[in-house]
Scaffold this active site. Structure first.
Site, PDB file in Angstrom:
ATOM      1  N   SER A 192       0.456  -1.555   0.137  1.00  0.00           N
ATOM      2  CA  SER A 192       0.285   0.205   0.172  1.00  0.00           C
ATOM      3  C   SER A 192       1.126   1.387   0.311  1.00  0.00           C
ATOM      4  O   SER A 192       0.766   2.083   0.573  1.00  0.00           O
ATOM      5  CB  SER A 192      -0.408   0.127   0.923  1.00  0.00           C
ATOM      6  OG  SER A 192      -1.335  -0.942   1.213  1.00  0.00           O
ATOM      7  N   ARG A 193       2.183   1.521  -0.717  1.00  0.00           N
ATOM      8  CA  ARG A 193       2.824   2.496  -0.584  1.00  0.00           C
ATOM      9  C   ARG A 193       3.440   2.731   0.793  1.00  0.00           C
ATOM     10  O   ARG A 193       3.841   3.626   0.761  1.00  0.00           O
ATOM     11  CB  ARG A 193       2.237   3.609  -1.215  1.00  0.00           C
ATOM     12  CG  ARG A 193       1.683   2.812  -3.477  1.00  0.00           C
ATOM     13  CD  ARG A 193       3.006   2.423  -3.947  1.00  0.00           C
ATOM     14  NE  ARG A 193       3.008   2.041  -5.316  1.00  0.00           N
ATOM     15  CZ  ARG A 193       2.940   1.438  -5.763  1.00  0.00           C
ATOM     16  NH1 ARG A 193       2.685   0.285  -5.098  1.00  0.00           N
ATOM     17  NH2 ARG A 193       2.522   0.292  -6.857  1.00  0.00           N
TER      18      ARG A 193
END
Ligand SMILES: Cc1cc2nc3c(=O)[nH]c(=O)nc-3n(C[C@H](O)[C@H](O)[C@H](O)COP(=O)(O)O)c2cc1C
Length: 231
Positions: A192-193
């Protein structure tokens, strides 16, 4: 061609503060060893790195070169000193290096100062290269325009014939650079970065010493400051 849908989630692992040694070169070596221990595809060159330089006309330039040595005080690569990158480094020795190791979802960024290595180091590495690469280094006017498409092969053949089996000399304009790092950042891709980024920045600490029978002298030691960065 659509590109925007290309997306990969990074799930290999994480990087936490307690895993970080005081010396970033030690962490670089650990990461590089882990990379070498991975099941790498034959075509992947783990020592390929981007080298960014300042152009004298303004702006930046980058290209891939191969890392050939990691030392306690720097990263070594070899090239033609008369190439564009060589002349750019002559004019401004501040450079940056970038490594991308997708198999481990990792990136390493280095900022530092490039300096030419001792000619003996260049000579030793040059001697270890295949003869064909030694010949090419002699004839290639790296970064210059070549009008005649068959010129390089002709020059290689001519030099090879002239040497008739003797050792290929290392041209004075071919050798190594050592990039002495001022900052090294380690990036570990996360889902999710929410990636983990830690930057080491070199800091000088001046120590005052009192010597026997002499006045106080100042000694500089180097210390790495460690910070987490937003992903
Ligand atoms: C995988 C790869 C490895 C390379 N390794 C080197 C290298 O170690 N030294 C070098 O001078 N050029 C290397 N090159 C070529 C450079 O990217 C570049 O084309 C060349 O050095 C000229 O750059 P310049 O005109 O900016 O000086 C490599 C290219 C690739 C794609």
């Amino acid at each position: 061609m659509t590109i925007h849908h290309l997306r990969r989630d990074y799930r290999y692992g994480s990087l936490t503060r307690d895993e970080l040694p005081a010396d970033p070169i030690a962490l670089f070596q650990t990461w590089f060893s882990e990379l070498r221990g991975s099941d790498l595809p034959e075509w992947f060159e783990p020592n390929a790195m981007t080298l960014a330089t300042h152009k004298s006309t303004g702006g930046a330039a980058c290209r891939i070169v191969l890392l050939k040595e990691v030392e306690p005080d720097g990263f070594l690569f070899f090239t033609n000193y008369q190439s564009s990158k060589g002349m750019e480094i002559d004019a401004d020795s501040r450079v940056a290096l970038g490594f991308y190791w997708p198999i481990l979802d990792r990136q390493v960024r280095v900022e530092g100062i490039a300096e030419r290595v001792d000619p003996e180091i260049s000579e030793r590495y040059f001697r270890s290269r295949p003869r064909s690469s030694q010949l090419s280094a002699n004839v290639s006017p790296q970064s210059e325009v070549i009008e005649d498409d068959s010129l390089l092969q002709r020059l290689v053949d001519e030099l090879d014939a002239k040497l008739s089996g003797a050792d290929v000399p290392r041209p004075d304009h071919w050798g190594g650079y050592r990039v002495r790092p001022n900052a090294i950042e380690f990036w570990q891709g996360r889902p999710s970065r929410l990636h983990d980024r830690f930057r080491y920045t070199k800091q000088s600490i001046a120590l005052k010493q009192v010597g026997k029978g002499e006045g106080p002298s100042t000694n500089t030691i180097w210390n790495w400051q460690l910070e987490r960065l937003g992903p």
